[in-house]
Motif scaffolding. Structure first.
Motif, PDB file in Angstrom:
ATOM      1  N   GLU A   3       0.415  -1.319   0.096  1.00 44.03           N
ATOM      2  CA  GLU A   3      -0.396  -0.091  -0.244  1.00 44.03           C
ATOM      3  C   GLU A   3       0.867   1.349   0.241  1.00 44.03           C
ATOM      4  OE1 GLU A   3      -0.205  -2.392   1.795  1.00 44.03           O
ATOM      5  OE2 GLU A   3      -2.354  -3.294   1.678  1.00 44.03           O
ATOM      6  N   LEU A   4       1.758   1.288   0.704  1.00 48.75           N
ATOM      7  CA  LEU A   4       2.707   2.354   1.040  1.00 48.75           C
ATOM      8  C   LEU A   4       3.931   2.329  -0.354  1.00 48.75           C
ATOM      9  CD1 LEU A   4       4.381   4.059   2.539  1.00 48.75           C
ATOM     10  CD2 LEU A   4       6.042   2.090   2.790  1.00 48.75           C
ATOM     11  N   LEU A   5       4.346   2.490  -1.371  1.00 38.38           N
ATOM     12  CA  LEU A   5       4.230   1.949  -2.102  1.00 38.38           C
ATOM     13  C   LEU A   5       3.479   2.204  -3.122  1.00 38.38           C
ATOM     14  CD1 LEU A   5       6.796   1.262  -4.645  1.00 38.38           C
ATOM     15  CD2 LEU A   5       6.175  -1.143  -4.803  1.00 38.38           C
ATOM     16  N   LEU A   6       2.712   1.606  -3.092  1.00 39.42           N
ATOM     17  CA  LEU A   6       0.448   1.975  -4.042  1.00 39.42           C
ATOM     18  C   LEU A   6       0.854   3.877  -3.912  1.00 39.42           C
ATOM     19  CD1 LEU A   6      -1.296  -0.875  -4.532  1.00 39.42           C
ATOM     20  CD2 LEU A   6       0.182  -0.083  -5.989  1.00 39.42           C
ATOM     21  N   LEU A   7       0.853   3.766  -2.435  1.00 37.98           N
ATOM     22  CA  LEU A   7       0.841   5.334  -2.141  1.00 37.98           C
ATOM     23  C   LEU A   7       1.563   6.431  -2.225  1.00 37.98           C
ATOM     24  CD1 LEU A   7      -1.125   4.636   0.665  1.00 37.98           C
ATOM     25  CD2 LEU A   7      -2.468   5.169  -1.189  1.00 37.98           C
ATOM     26  N   GLY A   8       2.730   5.918  -2.563  1.00 44.75           N
ATOM     27  CA  GLY A   8       4.129   5.890  -2.929  1.00 44.75           C
ATOM     28  C   GLY A   8       3.717   7.069  -4.551  1.00 44.75           C
ATOM     29  N   LEU A   9       3.831   5.949  -5.502  1.00 47.11           N
ATOM     30  CA  LEU A   9       3.741   6.718  -6.725  1.00 47.11           C
ATOM     31  C   LEU A   9       2.591   7.277  -7.018  1.00 47.11           C
ATOM     32  CD1 LEU A   9       4.735   3.208  -8.327  1.00 47.11           C
ATOM     33  CD2 LEU A   9       5.629   4.985  -7.645  1.00 47.11           C
ATOM     34  N   LEU A  10       1.387   7.186  -6.748  1.00 43.13           N
ATOM     35  CA  LEU A  10       0.109   7.816  -6.453  1.00 43.13           C
ATOM     36  C   LEU A  10       0.275   9.689  -6.814  1.00 43.13           C
ATOM     37  CD1 LEU A  10      -2.688   5.650  -6.225  1.00 43.13           C
ATOM     38  CD2 LEU A  10      -1.677   6.766  -8.110  1.00 43.13           C
ATOM     39  N   ARG A  11       1.416   9.904  -5.600  1.00 39.82           N
ATOM     40  CA  ARG A  11       1.855  10.846  -5.118  1.00 39.82           C
ATOM     41  C   ARG A  11       2.235  11.545  -6.220  1.00 39.82           C
ATOM     42  NH1 ARG A  11       5.122  11.437  -0.491  1.00 39.82           N
ATOM     43  NH2 ARG A  11       4.234  13.387   0.268  1.00 39.82           N
ATOM     44  N   SER A  12       3.060  10.582  -7.240  1.00 39.36           N
ATOM     45  CA  SER A  12       3.742  11.733  -7.947  1.00 39.36           C
ATOM     46  C   SER A  12       2.933  11.978  -9.762  1.00 39.36           C
ATOM     47  CB  SER A  12       5.184  11.194  -8.473  1.00 39.36           C
ATOM     48  OG  SER A  12       4.901   9.628  -8.949  1.00 39.36           O
ATOM     49  N   GLN A  13       1.758  11.120  -9.110  1.00 38.90           N
ATOM     50  CA  GLN A  13       1.150  11.291 -10.659  1.00 38.90           C
ATOM     51  C   GLN A  13      -0.171  10.565 -10.668  1.00 38.90           C
ATOM     52  OE1 GLN A  13       3.237   9.755 -13.706  1.00 38.90           O
ATOM     53  NE2 GLN A  13       1.343   9.895 -15.374  1.00 38.90           N
ATOM     54  N   ASP A  14      -1.018  10.773 -10.734  1.00 36.50           N
ATOM     55  CA  ASP A  14      -2.113  10.086 -11.112  1.00 36.50           C
ATOM     56  C   ASP A  14      -2.198   8.879 -11.769  1.00 36.50           C
ATOM     57  OD1 ASP A  14      -3.399  12.075  -9.686  1.00 36.50           O
ATOM     58  OD2 ASP A  14      -5.056  12.453 -10.814  1.00 36.50           O
ATOM     59  N   MET A  15      -3.244   7.080 -11.701  1.00 34.47           N
ATOM     60  CA  MET A  15      -1.991   6.173 -12.540  1.00 34.47           C
ATOM     61  C   MET A  15      -3.487   5.623 -12.886  1.00 34.47           C
ATOM     62  SD  MET A  15       1.424   5.981 -12.960  1.00 34.47           S
ATOM     63  CE  MET A  15       2.262   6.287 -10.355  1.00 34.47           C
ATOM     64  N   HIS A  16      -3.887   4.501 -13.296  1.00 34.21           N
ATOM     65  CA  HIS A  16      -4.351   3.323 -13.532  1.00 34.21           C
ATOM     66  C   HIS A  16      -3.542   2.293 -13.297  1.00 34.21           C
ATOM     67  CE1 HIS A  16      -2.941   2.136 -17.831  1.00 34.21           C
ATOM     68  NE2 HIS A  16      -3.371   3.363 -17.653  1.00 34.21           N
ATOM     69  N   GLY A  17      -4.192   0.999 -12.739  1.00 33.88           N
ATOM     70  CA  GLY A  17      -3.634   0.392 -12.477  1.00 33.88           C
ATOM     71  C   GLY A  17      -2.581  -0.809 -13.400  1.00 33.88           C
ATOM     72  N   TYR A  18      -3.554  -0.826 -13.941  1.00 34.14           N
ATOM     73  CA  TYR A  18      -1.793  -1.552 -15.319  1.00 34.14           C
ATOM     74  C   TYR A  18      -0.717  -0.306 -15.043  1.00 34.14           C
ATOM     75  CZ  TYR A  18      -0.038  -4.085 -19.447  1.00 34.14           C
ATOM     76  OH  TYR A  18       0.473  -4.425 -21.110  1.00 34.14           O
ATOM     77  N   GLN A  19      -0.758   0.772 -14.892  1.00 31.87           N
ATOM     78  CA  GLN A  19       0.435   1.523 -15.449  1.00 31.87           C
ATOM     79  C   GLN A  19       1.439   1.393 -13.566  1.00 31.87           C
ATOM     80  OE1 GLN A  19      -1.328   5.037 -15.852  1.00 31.87           O
ATOM     81  NE2 GLN A  19       0.972   6.564 -16.485  1.00 31.87           N
ATOM     82  N   LEU A  20       0.412   1.669 -13.038  1.00 30.66           N
ATOM     83  CA  LEU A  20       1.673   1.291 -11.783  1.00 30.66           C
ATOM     84  C   LEU A  20       1.636   0.012 -11.766  1.00 30.66           C
ATOM     85  CD1 LEU A  20      -1.402   2.123  -9.464  1.00 30.66           C
ATOM     86  CD2 LEU A  20       0.698   3.186  -9.232  1.00 30.66           C
ATOM     87  N   HIS A  21       1.253  -1.119 -11.740  1.00 30.82           N
ATOM     88  CA  HIS A  21       2.364  -2.394 -11.855  1.00 30.82           C
ATOM     89  C   HIS A  21       3.387  -1.947 -13.109  1.00 30.82           C
ATOM     90  CE1 HIS A  21       2.559  -6.665 -12.413  1.00 30.82           C
ATOM     91  NE2 HIS A  21       2.485  -6.541 -13.346  1.00 30.82           N
ATOM     92  N   GLU A  22       3.441  -1.637 -14.085  1.00 32.20           N
ATOM     93  CA  GLU A  22       4.032  -1.923 -15.352  1.00 32.20           C
ATOM     94  C   GLU A  22       5.185  -0.830 -14.621  1.00 32.20           C
ATOM     95  OE1 GLU A  22       3.850  -4.145 -17.544  1.00 32.20           O
ATOM     96  OE2 GLU A  22       5.169  -2.806 -17.955  1.00 32.20           O
ATOM     97  N   ALA A  23       4.719  -0.263 -14.305  1.00 31.31           N
ATOM     98  CA  ALA A  23       5.986   0.634 -12.477  1.00 31.31           C
ATOM     99  C   ALA A  23       6.749  -0.041 -12.769  1.00 31.31           C
ATOM    100  CB  ALA A  23       5.185   1.715 -12.364  1.00 31.31           C
ATOM    101  N   ILE A  24       6.264  -0.854 -11.241  1.00 28.64           N
ATOM    102  CA  ILE A  24       6.890  -1.064  -9.874  1.00 28.64           C
ATOM    103  C   ILE A  24       7.686  -2.287 -10.601  1.00 28.64           C
ATOM    104  CG2 ILE A  24       6.146  -3.186  -8.174  1.00 28.64           C
ATOM    105  CD1 ILE A  24       3.360  -0.962  -7.786  1.00 28.64           C
ATOM    106  N   ASP A  25       7.105  -3.058 -12.338  1.00 32.41           N
ATOM    107  CA  ASP A  25       7.600  -4.602 -12.357  1.00 32.41           C
ATOM    108  C   ASP A  25       8.594  -3.624 -13.718  1.00 32.41           C
ATOM    109  OD1 ASP A  25       6.814  -7.023 -12.237  1.00 32.41           O
ATOM    110  OD2 ASP A  25       6.479  -7.079 -14.395  1.00 32.41           O
ATOM    111  N   SER A  26       8.840  -2.912 -13.430  1.00 36.07           N
ATOM    112  CA  SER A  26       9.795  -2.275 -14.224  1.00 36.07           C
ATOM    113  C   SER A  26      10.895  -1.472 -13.377  1.00 36.07           C
ATOM    114  CB  SER A  26       9.563  -1.235 -16.272  1.00 36.07           C
ATOM    115  OG  SER A  26       9.522  -0.303 -15.813  1.00 36.07           O
ATOM    116  N   HIS A  27      10.563  -0.905 -12.555  1.00 34.42           N
ATOM    117  CA  HIS A  27      11.832  -0.297 -11.911  1.00 34.42           C
ATOM    118  C   HIS A  27      12.159  -1.101 -10.485  1.00 34.42           C
ATOM    119  CE1 HIS A  27      11.435   3.118 -14.155  1.00 34.42           C
ATOM    120  NE2 HIS A  27      10.600   3.894 -13.246  1.00 34.42           N
ATOM    121  N   LEU A  28      11.357  -1.808 -10.464  1.00 30.34           N
ATOM    122  CA  LEU A  28      11.952  -2.407  -8.868  1.00 30.34           C
ATOM    123  C   LEU A  28      12.133  -4.407  -9.499  1.00 30.34           C
ATOM    124  CD1 LEU A  28       9.627  -0.669  -6.838  1.00 30.34           C
ATOM    125  CD2 LEU A  28      11.810  -0.635  -7.057  1.00 30.34           C
TER     126      LEU A  28
END
Lengths: 180, 180
Positions: A4-29
């Motif tokens: 949850e912390l991770l998702l919230l942290g990403l959403l703080r920088s930009q509104d995103m949809h689920g797929y986008q969030l998953h992609e961001a996490i999967d590719s960066h981490l």
DNA sequence: TTCAGACTATTCCGAATAGACTAATCTGCA
DNA sequence: TGCAGATTAGTCTATTCGGAATAGTCTGAA
């Protein structure tokens, strides 16, 4: 709560949809963070129920409408709390997946050494790929740095284990096969 | 499969019932290995279905009968295979629970430093308790050694992060509060 | 002697999980 | 221009997981 912390942290920088969030996490981490798509969607939906995030339906062309999530004031409060909680206490990491090491002495040095070398190769590959991952925004860089430091330390440790095994093998005299 | 490897490894040294196995794991490996009781029971029952272990019902006094598990020849084969598999390839460890570090720069140095110190204290406590855990049979000792080595490395890394934050704080000039 | 609390031993069941799937759009190349 | 394969986006469902419950025994203290 880390996810949850991770998702919230990403959403703080930009509104995103689920797929986008998953992609961001999967590719960066990469493989360092386990957060599958279905789980990401469920967490988002839970957080929406809790009022930590809200969403608007957005449609692009003919594509099905998608839920673009945004963090709420409550979500921001939760983020701040979770961040402090997470930073302030250390969670020992699970070593279940390294349990084989606990049974290393069941193998002869002749059998163990090639296995440990193969293990070492995998570690080095991961270390290189982490190093090569390049620049990342903000503190993500810090996480990579930590990963590199820890991998280097474990590599060092593994080398002492290998050296000890080699010595033991030498002392006993190199017997061609395994004593049955 | 790591949990199966662990259970088989313990059963190789001695026949045991589920509760006993869980106790052995919980006390010797502590928080480093996650294997809850219901999961241990389920894994044992699955392994019995697969023919890796068998069991006899045993009764002590008036107590309800309990299933004492023993490893079979098939189980021994599985153990040997799983052990080689596990030792031969390195699984990168999950760092989801340290994700807060990725958002460290969202906090002022004034707020971050006490949190990192608290984190450091937790790590040192774990390091001490691991060191104090004393002698263990065979390669279990090796696991503890590894844990100590890794904790020490992470402590070292954390200290560099703290030092950097202190310097940054110094350079900017120590402002009493957090800039809003 | 009885009763609270701890220990032994296992199982139940709701919650969490992730592999596989759907379904649409884009991309490029023949 | 047609269509194979990749990409985007999300969901279904079978499996896995573990907190809590169950059920009995032991211990010791009032």
């Amino acid at each position: 709560m880390e996810r949850e912390l991770l998702l919230l942290g990403l959403l703080r920088s930009q509104d995103m949809h689920g797929y986008q969030l998953h992609e961001a996490i999967d590719s960066h981490l990469g493989m360092g963070v386990q957060l599958t798509k279905p789980t990401a969607y469920r967490l988002l939906s839970n957080m929406a129920d809790d009022g930590w995030v809200n969403f608007r339906e957005e449609q692009e062309g003919n594509r099905p409408p998608r839920r673009v999530y945004a963090i709420t004031q409550q979500g921001e409060v939760a983020f701040q709390r979770l961040l402090r909680e997470n930073l302030g206490n250390y969670q020992p990491s699970d070593f279940t997946c390294h349990i084989g090491l606990a049974f290393l002495d069941e193998l002869s040095a002749e059998e163990a050494l090639p296995l440990l070398h193969s293990r070492r190769t995998g570690m080095e590959a991961l270390l290189e790929s982490t190093r090569a991952h390049g620049e990342h925004p903000g503190s993500l860089q810090l996480m990579l740095e930590r990963q590199v430091h820890l991998l280097a330390a474990e590599l060092e440790w593994l080398d002492t284990v290998i050296a000890r095994l080699r010595n033991a093998q030498h002392e006993t005299g190199v017997q061609g096969g395994n004593e049955t």
